[in-house]
Design a protein around this motif. Structure first.
Motif, mmCIF file in Angstrom:
data_model
loop_
_atom_site.group_PDB
_atom_site.id
_atom_site.type_symbol
_atom_site.label_atom_id
_atom_site.label_comp_id
_atom_site.label_asym_id
_atom_site.label_seq_id
_atom_site.Cartn_x
_atom_site.Cartn_y
_atom_site.Cartn_z
ATOM 1 N N ILE A 186 -26.171 -33.008 -31.499
ATOM 2 C CA ILE A 186 -27.615 -32.758 -31.398
ATOM 3 C C ILE A 186 -27.835 -31.259 -31.218
ATOM 4 O O ILE A 186 -28.662 -30.653 -31.903
ATOM 5 N N VAL A 187 -27.058 -30.654 -30.324
ATOM 6 C CA VAL A 187 -27.186 -29.212 -30.062
ATOM 7 C C VAL A 187 -26.803 -28.422 -31.318
ATOM 8 O O VAL A 187 -27.519 -27.520 -31.753
ATOM 9 N N GLU A 188 -25.704 -28.816 -31.932
ATOM 10 C CA GLU A 188 -25.196 -28.130 -33.136
ATOM 11 C C GLU A 188 -26.227 -28.148 -34.270
ATOM 12 O O GLU A 188 -26.463 -27.134 -34.933
ATOM 13 N N ASN A 189 -26.888 -29.291 -34.454
ATOM 14 C CA ASN A 189 -27.766 -29.462 -35.615
ATOM 15 C C ASN A 189 -29.054 -28.645 -35.542
ATOM 16 O O ASN A 189 -29.732 -28.470 -36.552
ATOM 17 N N LEU A 190 -29.378 -28.169 -34.351
ATOM 18 C CA LEU A 190 -30.628 -27.396 -34.225
ATOM 19 C C LEU A 190 -30.447 -25.940 -34.667
ATOM 20 O O LEU A 190 -31.418 -25.256 -34.962
ATOM 21 N N GLU A 191 -29.190 -25.502 -34.728
ATOM 22 C CA GLU A 191 -28.950 -24.086 -35.049
ATOM 23 C C GLU A 191 -28.855 -23.901 -36.558
ATOM 24 O O GLU A 191 -27.854 -24.285 -37.173
ATOM 25 N N VAL A 192 -29.908 -23.339 -37.129
ATOM 26 C CA VAL A 192 -29.884 -23.106 -38.583
ATOM 27 C C VAL A 192 -29.838 -21.609 -38.865
ATOM 28 O O VAL A 192 -30.394 -20.815 -38.115
ATOM 29 N N PHE A 193 -29.156 -21.257 -39.926
ATOM 30 C CA PHE A 193 -28.937 -19.846 -40.252
ATOM 31 C C PHE A 193 -29.226 -19.602 -41.725
ATOM 32 O O PHE A 193 -28.995 -20.480 -42.560
ATOM 33 N N GLU A 194 -29.638 -18.390 -42.015
ATOM 34 C CA GLU A 194 -29.871 -18.049 -43.422
ATOM 35 C C GLU A 194 -28.526 -17.932 -44.129
ATOM 36 O O GLU A 194 -27.625 -17.232 -43.672
ATOM 37 N N ILE A 195 -28.415 -18.624 -45.246
ATOM 38 C CA ILE A 195 -27.184 -18.591 -46.038
ATOM 39 C C ILE A 195 -27.346 -17.492 -47.089
ATOM 40 O O ILE A 195 -28.385 -17.439 -47.751
ATOM 41 N N PRO A 196 -26.351 -16.602 -47.248
ATOM 42 C CA PRO A 196 -26.482 -15.556 -48.269
ATOM 43 C C PRO A 196 -26.805 -16.177 -49.634
ATOM 44 O O PRO A 196 -26.303 -17.261 -49.968
ATOM 45 N N GLN A 197 -27.608 -15.451 -50.427
ATOM 46 C CA GLN A 197 -28.137 -15.999 -51.670
ATOM 47 C C GLN A 197 -27.047 -16.566 -52.581
ATOM 48 O O GLN A 197 -27.203 -17.661 -53.131
ATOM 49 N N GLU A 198 -25.912 -15.861 -52.705
ATOM 50 C CA GLU A 198 -24.878 -16.341 -53.650
ATOM 51 C C GLU A 198 -24.282 -17.673 -53.161
ATOM 52 O O GLU A 198 -23.974 -18.563 -53.953
ATOM 53 N N ASP A 199 -24.170 -17.836 -51.846
ATOM 54 C CA ASP A 199 -23.639 -19.094 -51.306
ATOM 55 C C ASP A 199 -24.681 -20.202 -51.422
ATOM 56 O O ASP A 199 -24.356 -21.363 -51.688
ATOM 57 N N PHE A 200 -25.946 -19.831 -51.212
ATOM 58 C CA PHE A 200 -27.028 -20.811 -51.343
ATOM 59 C C PHE A 200 -27.036 -21.369 -52.770
ATOM 60 O O PHE A 200 -27.099 -22.585 -52.983
ATOM 61 N N GLU A 201 -26.935 -20.455 -53.744
ATOM 62 C CA GLU A 201 -26.950 -20.895 -55.160
ATOM 63 C C GLU A 201 -25.735 -21.748 -55.491
ATOM 64 O O GLU A 201 -25.814 -22.716 -56.247
ATOM 65 N N LEU A 202 -24.607 -21.391 -54.890
ATOM 66 C CA LEU A 202 -23.380 -22.163 -55.116
ATOM 67 C C LEU A 202 -23.557 -23.603 -54.607
ATOM 68 O O LEU A 202 -23.187 -24.574 -55.275
ATOM 69 N N LEU A 203 -24.182 -23.751 -53.434
ATOM 70 C CA LEU A 203 -24.415 -25.090 -52.877
ATOM 71 C C LEU A 203 -25.391 -25.869 -53.747
ATOM 72 O O LEU A 203 -25.202 -27.057 -54.030
ATOM 73 N N GLU A 204 -26.443 -25.171 -54.187
ATOM 74 C CA GLU A 204 -27.467 -25.801 -55.024
ATOM 75 C C GLU A 204 -26.821 -26.325 -56.310
ATOM 76 O O GLU A 204 -27.085 -27.453 -56.742
#
Ligand SMILES: NC(=O)c1ccc[n+]([C@@H]2O[C@H](COP(=O)([O-])OP(=O)(O)OC[C@H]3O[C@@H](n4cnc5c(N)ncnc54)[C@H](OP(=O)(O)O)[C@@H]3O)[C@@H](O)[C@H]2O)c1
Length: 375
Positions: free
Chosen positions: A329-347
């Motif tokens: 529960i504690v872990e899931n609340l922490e969100v971070f900006e993912i660098p654009q190239e990694d974001f696109e890779l996930l997408e």
């Protein structure tokens, strides 16, 4: 002036202390001691993300290489979205579906203490009373909380809606809901077991009008839909609505990323809420083992679950991870900006396989059609 002459000129507070100090300076082992302590502290801090990951995923599933970054160096993602009403809805919620009686209260207590201010529930989850008790015993003021509930399929008839809402309000111990959703675009007749009400399923406008009335009455602050595809949304919004749907809550995860629905919703100003973001009970293990997800987690020094939850917010959606485990529960609340190239890779990775839903009750309800057909 030589270094030793300069050194002797340094001020001393008192004689004994000065003697002690110069004695220490003469002993190289003692001089190195503070450096040793600092080095230990630095090593401990640097390994924290790995320790967190090992705790949450198990030793062998943790990073093979050490993380290249520490999460504290990553930018945070938006904590809220603003709805057409002007209300600010927190971007991460605690989902409470399949959080059983006896454990859901503790989960809500842990979540509120950790900083969650958004609980995603529903009448049909049959745990609203325990959720309400946990909220009551917390010291969080009602106005700081975002409470969502959902109208079950059996209560779509306008004359049944207010009583169903009142039941949720009473169980949650609140005078109003921040958000009330039509849980499914499927209406059942009140009598009988999951017998389709064809009229209200084909035309949800009477249901919507009643919800609008309850907004005006002050019992609901925002109304929305859930599990509506584009055709069904347009079928509803073709009417002259007093209030447009504030959100559409749909399944969005690595296995069913729905990029077309996301694009359409953004173009049409409709905020999406991502349910089953980790792939629900059935797929969570697979989601957290996706190589691209694990690689990004290692690179950023965050956990695979945090990668997926962060990706969801970065896609511009609200995200509703469910857990009854305190550390998660504690872990899931922490969100971070993912660098654009990694974001696109996930997408790209999420879109590279045929979409696969984890939630589709059409067969279980013996519907003569698939509820998601005709996207
Ligand atoms: N509108 C709808 O029709 C609809 C449908 C489905 C869901 N929802 C909403 O969306 C919420 C979330 O969906 P969901 O419950 O299907 O699935 P989910 O959040 O994708 O996955 C929940 C599963 O993941 C595990 N988990 C959570 N965090 C984890 C972490 N950090 N590391 C490892 N495992 C983790 C949970 O285990 P533990 O609990 O044991 O920790 C649980 O087994 C629901 O609770 C509900 O509020 C809405």
């Amino acid at each position: 002036m030589s270094f030793s002459q300069k050194y002797q000129q340094l001020p001393t507070v008192d004689k004994d202390a000065g003697e002690q100090e110069s004695l220490q300076r003469k002993d190289p082992r003692k001089r190195r001691f503070p450096l040793f302590v600092i080095a230990i502290i630095v090593i401990m801090c640097a390994s924290l993300p790995c320790i967190r990951m090992i705790r949450s995923r198990g030793f062998w599933a943790a990073c093979h290489a050490s993380p290249q970054r520490h999460s504290s160096t990553l930018a945070k993602l938006p904590s809220h979205y603003t709805l057409p009403s002007g209300d600010k809805i927190p971007s991460v919620a605690l989902g409470v579906w399949q959080a059983s009686k006896g454990e859901v209260g503790n989960a809500v207590t842990t979540a509120l203490a950790a900083g969650y201010r958004h609980i995603d529930g529903a009448w049909i989850y049959r745990n609203e009373e325990e959720v309400g008790q946990a909220i009551k015993t917390s010291s969080v003021p009602r106005e700081e909380l975002w409470l969502t509930s959902k109208l079950w399929n059996t209560f779509h008839a306008p004359e049944d809606i207010e009583a169903a809402l009142d039941q949720s309000l009473s169980m949650l111990g609140t005078e109003y809901l921040d958000l009330y959703l039509i849980h499914w675009p499927i209406a059942f007749k009140k009598e009988g077991n999951n017998i389709l009400d064809e009229d209200l399923t084909a035309d949800p406008y009477p249901t919507w009008q009643k919800l609008e009335e309850l907004v005006d009455k002050g019992k609901i602050r925002n109304i929305g839909i859930s599990n509506f595809n584009i055709r069904r949304i347009q079928n509803l919004t073709a009417n002259k609505l007093k209030y447009q749907p504030a959100v559409n809550q749909v399944e969005l995860n690595f296995w069913n990323p729905q990029p077309e629905l996301l694009k359409w919703s953004k173009e049409n100003g409709l905020l999406l809420e991502a349910y089953s973001p980790l792939g629900s009970n059935q797929q969570v293990g697979n989601s957290l083992s996706v190589p691209e997800v694990k690689n990004v987690a290692c690179k950023l020094g965050i956990t695979p679950a945090q990668v997926i939850i962060s990706w969801s917010v970065q896609r511009g959606t609200i995200v509703l991870p469910k857990s009854v485990t305190a550390s998660r529960i504690v872990e899931n609340l922490e969100v971070f900006e993912i660098p654009q190239e990694d974001f696109e890779l996930l997408e790209k990775a999420a879109a590279s396989h045929p979409p696969q839903r984890v939630v589709n009750p059409s067969m279980g309800w013996k519907l003569p059609f698939d509820v998601f057909d005709g996207q």
